[in-house]
Design a protein around this motif. Structure first.
Motif, mmCIF file in Angstrom:
data_model
loop_
_atom_site.group_PDB
_atom_site.id
_atom_site.type_symbol
_atom_site.label_atom_id
_atom_site.label_comp_id
_atom_site.label_asym_id
_atom_site.label_seq_id
_atom_site.Cartn_x
_atom_site.Cartn_y
_atom_site.Cartn_z
ATOM 1 N N UNK A 128 0.981 -1.061 0.230
ATOM 2 C CA UNK A 128 0.004 0.151 -0.172
ATOM 3 C C UNK A 128 0.719 1.308 -0.085
ATOM 4 N N UNK A 129 0.266 2.076 -1.202
ATOM 5 C CA UNK A 129 1.450 3.659 -0.513
ATOM 6 C C UNK A 129 0.147 4.267 0.264
ATOM 7 N N UNK A 130 1.067 4.695 1.630
ATOM 8 C CA UNK A 130 0.420 5.073 2.570
ATOM 9 C C UNK A 130 0.043 6.274 2.512
ATOM 10 N N UNK A 131 -1.125 6.845 3.356
ATOM 11 C CA UNK A 131 -1.974 7.990 2.924
ATOM 12 C C UNK A 131 -0.803 9.317 2.511
ATOM 13 N N UNK A 132 -0.793 9.937 2.187
ATOM 14 C CA UNK A 132 -0.051 10.907 1.691
ATOM 15 C C UNK A 132 1.035 11.246 1.103
ATOM 16 N N UNK A 133 1.408 9.538 0.269
ATOM 17 C CA UNK A 133 2.530 9.410 -0.147
ATOM 18 C C UNK A 133 2.534 9.726 -1.882
ATOM 19 N N UNK A 134 1.402 9.790 -2.576
ATOM 20 C CA UNK A 134 0.938 9.912 -3.736
ATOM 21 C C UNK A 134 -0.357 11.411 -4.091
ATOM 22 N N UNK A 135 -0.695 11.716 -2.921
ATOM 23 C CA UNK A 135 -1.956 12.166 -3.526
ATOM 24 C C UNK A 135 -1.390 13.948 -3.756
ATOM 25 N N UNK A 136 -0.006 14.499 -3.647
ATOM 26 C CA UNK A 136 0.419 16.065 -3.437
ATOM 27 C C UNK A 136 0.343 16.112 -4.985
ATOM 28 N N UNK A 137 1.161 14.981 -5.724
ATOM 29 C CA UNK A 137 1.515 15.260 -7.614
ATOM 30 C C UNK A 137 1.494 13.759 -8.223
ATOM 31 N N UNK A 138 1.822 13.150 -8.930
ATOM 32 C CA UNK A 138 1.995 12.218 -9.171
ATOM 33 C C UNK A 138 3.794 12.725 -9.648
ATOM 34 N N UNK A 139 4.441 13.081 -9.689
ATOM 35 C CA UNK A 139 5.845 13.330 -9.630
ATOM 36 C C UNK A 139 6.104 12.533 -8.193
ATOM 37 N N UNK A 140 5.137 13.029 -7.427
ATOM 38 C CA UNK A 140 5.789 13.175 -5.640
ATOM 39 C C UNK A 140 5.733 10.905 -5.845
ATOM 40 N N UNK A 141 4.494 11.068 -6.412
ATOM 41 C CA UNK A 141 3.714 9.655 -6.402
ATOM 42 C C UNK A 141 4.373 8.268 -6.883
ATOM 43 N N UNK A 142 5.070 8.874 -7.932
ATOM 44 C CA UNK A 142 6.148 8.003 -8.330
ATOM 45 C C UNK A 142 7.760 8.295 -7.894
ATOM 46 N N UNK A 143 7.870 9.171 -7.546
ATOM 47 C CA UNK A 143 9.347 9.045 -6.250
ATOM 48 C C UNK A 143 9.254 8.055 -5.176
ATOM 49 N N UNK A 144 8.041 7.958 -5.155
ATOM 50 C CA UNK A 144 7.774 7.564 -3.870
ATOM 51 C C UNK A 144 7.398 5.948 -3.938
ATOM 52 N N UNK A 145 6.740 5.749 -5.214
ATOM 53 C CA UNK A 145 6.733 4.239 -5.193
ATOM 54 C C UNK A 145 7.964 3.706 -6.125
ATOM 55 N N UNK A 146 8.656 4.275 -6.424
ATOM 56 C CA UNK A 146 10.190 3.534 -6.678
ATOM 57 C C UNK A 146 10.538 3.660 -5.413
ATOM 58 N N UNK A 147 10.699 4.451 -4.332
ATOM 59 C CA UNK A 147 11.236 3.949 -2.840
ATOM 60 C C UNK A 147 10.657 2.787 -2.461
ATOM 61 N N UNK A 171 9.656 0.048 -4.495
ATOM 62 C CA UNK A 171 10.461 -0.711 -5.288
ATOM 63 C C UNK A 171 11.581 -1.279 -5.163
ATOM 64 N N UNK A 172 12.396 0.136 -5.292
ATOM 65 C CA UNK A 172 13.901 0.056 -5.171
ATOM 66 C C UNK A 172 14.274 -0.155 -3.439
ATOM 67 N N UNK A 173 13.767 0.583 -2.313
ATOM 68 C CA UNK A 173 14.172 -0.059 -1.085
ATOM 69 C C UNK A 173 13.398 -1.676 -0.131
ATOM 70 N N UNK A 174 12.520 -1.476 -0.795
ATOM 71 C CA UNK A 174 11.727 -2.415 0.289
ATOM 72 C C UNK A 174 11.331 -3.992 -1.054
ATOM 73 N N UNK A 175 11.854 -3.834 -2.150
ATOM 74 C CA UNK A 175 11.576 -4.783 -3.526
ATOM 75 C C UNK A 175 10.873 -5.484 -3.546
ATOM 76 N N UNK A 176 9.176 -4.355 -3.399
ATOM 77 C CA UNK A 176 7.900 -4.994 -3.551
ATOM 78 C C UNK A 176 7.576 -5.353 -5.328
#
Ligand SMILES: Nc1nc(=O)c2c([nH]1)NC[C@@H]1CN(c3ccc(C(=O)N[C@@H](CCC(=O)O)C(=O)O)cc3)CN21
Ligand SMILES: CC(C)C(=O)C(=O)O
Length: 347
Positions: free
Chosen positions: A144-163, A165-170
């Motif tokens: 799950x993307x936590x509340x606040x990690x994808x609402x600000x902008x699509x760019x922020x959402x992408x950066x957070x989703x990439x974290x 993938x890269x840090x948690x390996x989901x």
């Protein structure tokens, strides 16, 4: 990937070890019963029969997006379960029947004792997801993307989703929301990140919705759900969770979509089901929603075990001196005591 190469190599090593021990067994048994044909050798179960994850390997290939779409085409129900750490991930991976392991943001409530999911941070989600990754074998791994990690902008959402993938390996991420988040879903999907949508009751919006209420009970609300579902499918979501809607609507939305729907409180006619692990195992003693079925009552078993241990410590029946403690050579002990006495201590 790494996990799979490693476990593949391990399986080969195990097979070789089993073959070696099988040869030994045959030799021994022929010698003992010269005229008797040796029985089919059965390698003794040993710690070597468990894989790097400390449990027997489950015969299932990695679940991929294409596995899910073919299951959907064949109308095979998809099973999704939440996990929050290494042992719960192992539990989800313990049956070949689990298709998806979800690190749900219910993590906030069932593991961290927070009052709702909205307070969960991305760092907390990553920390737990890393542990879940270590215990996951065949199920597709979604966080799950936590509340606040994808609402600000699509760019922020992408950066957070990439974290994630890269840090948690989901392998995929899940976002709550309707048509309003479709552009964000599109952005992530275009970058190569598989996205699961989540419509109907969206727990991250519990404050603005004044609680956790069944959705889609008015014509307007039911129509909005279909509109949202179609917009998210169009944006490239590979599946969607459908939470707390009337069963008729759960069935209808499933029929309208090409992608599989994973229901929770959406009736029996969605493409799959998801429950929170603690709810289905009966370890969660907080609120029980109508859709929860307890498939086990582990809380009672767990608490009884804790009580028995504490009782045994109190009445000194634990540990047993013979079987649950270590020995020392009496001559060594004698010398130790002599040495101690020389130093003015001892008994
Ligand atoms: N343990 C647990 N299980 C969950 O399924 C879950 C969580 N935690 N935390 C995050 C969200 C919150 N969820 C919830 C929470 C409450 C209801 C609930 O009480 N629903 C009412 C609906 C009442 C109505 O509108 O008629 C119910 O009685 O089922 C539903 C889903 C689902 N998720
Ligand atoms: C209940 C599932 C669908 C979820 O979103 C969660 O665990 O947070």
């Amino acid at each position: 990937m790494l996990l799979h190469c490693a476990s593949g190599r391990h399986t080969t090593m195990l097979a070789a070890a089993a073959a070696r021990s099988a040869t030994r067994t045959v030799t021994v048994s022929t010698r003992r019963h010269m005229s008797v044909r040796p029985e089919e050798p059965k390698p003794k179960p040993s710690s070597a029969d468990t894989n790097a994850l400390n449990q027997p390997p489950v015969p299932r290939k990695k679940v991929t997006l294409s596995t899910l779409s073919s299951m959907n085409a064949k109308k095979t129900p998809i099973t999704m379960i939440t996990a929050y750490d290494y042992p719960t991930a192992l539990a989800c991976s313990s049956t070949p029947l689990t298709d998806i392991t979800l690190i749900g943001d219910s993590l906030a409530q069932v593991c961290l004792g927070l009052p709702s999911t909205t307070q969960l941070t991305l760092d907390e989600m990553i920390h737990h997801s890393r542990a879940v990754t270590r215990g996951t074998t065949h199920p597709l791994l979604v966080a799950d993307m936590p509340f606040g990690s994808y609402q600000v902008s699509s760019e922020r959402a992408l950066l957070n989703a990439l974290r994630l993938i890269k840090e948690a390996h989901v392998e995929a991420v899940k976002l709550e929301g309707g048509a309003e988040i479709a552009p964000t879903v599109r952005r992530l999907v275009d970058a190569g990140i598989p996205v699961m949508a989540h419509i109907g009751l969206q727990p991250q919006k519990h404050t603005s919705l004044s609680g956790y209420k069944v959705q889609g009970r008015s014509v307007e609300s039911a129509r909005r759900l279909i509109h949202d579902a179609l917009a998210l499918q169009e944006a490239g979501a590979f599946s969607t969770v459908v939470e707390a809607v009337p069963r008729e609507l759960g069935k209808y939305v499933t029929e309208q979509l090409k992608i599989p729907t994973i229901g929770i409180g959406a009736g029996p006619w969605t493409s799959g089901q998801v429950l929170v692990l603690n709810d289905l195992l009966g370890t969660w003693s907080g609120h029980k929603a109508k859709f929860v079925r307890r498939f086990a009552n582990l809380k009672d078993v767990r608490d009884a075990g804790i009580h028995k241990y504490a009782e045994a410590v109190r009445d000194q029946s634990f540990p047993d001196p013979e079987t649950e403690s270590y020995t020392i050579d009496p001559r060594v002990w004698e010398r130790f005591l002599e040495a101690e006495q020389k130093d003015g201590r001892g008994i």
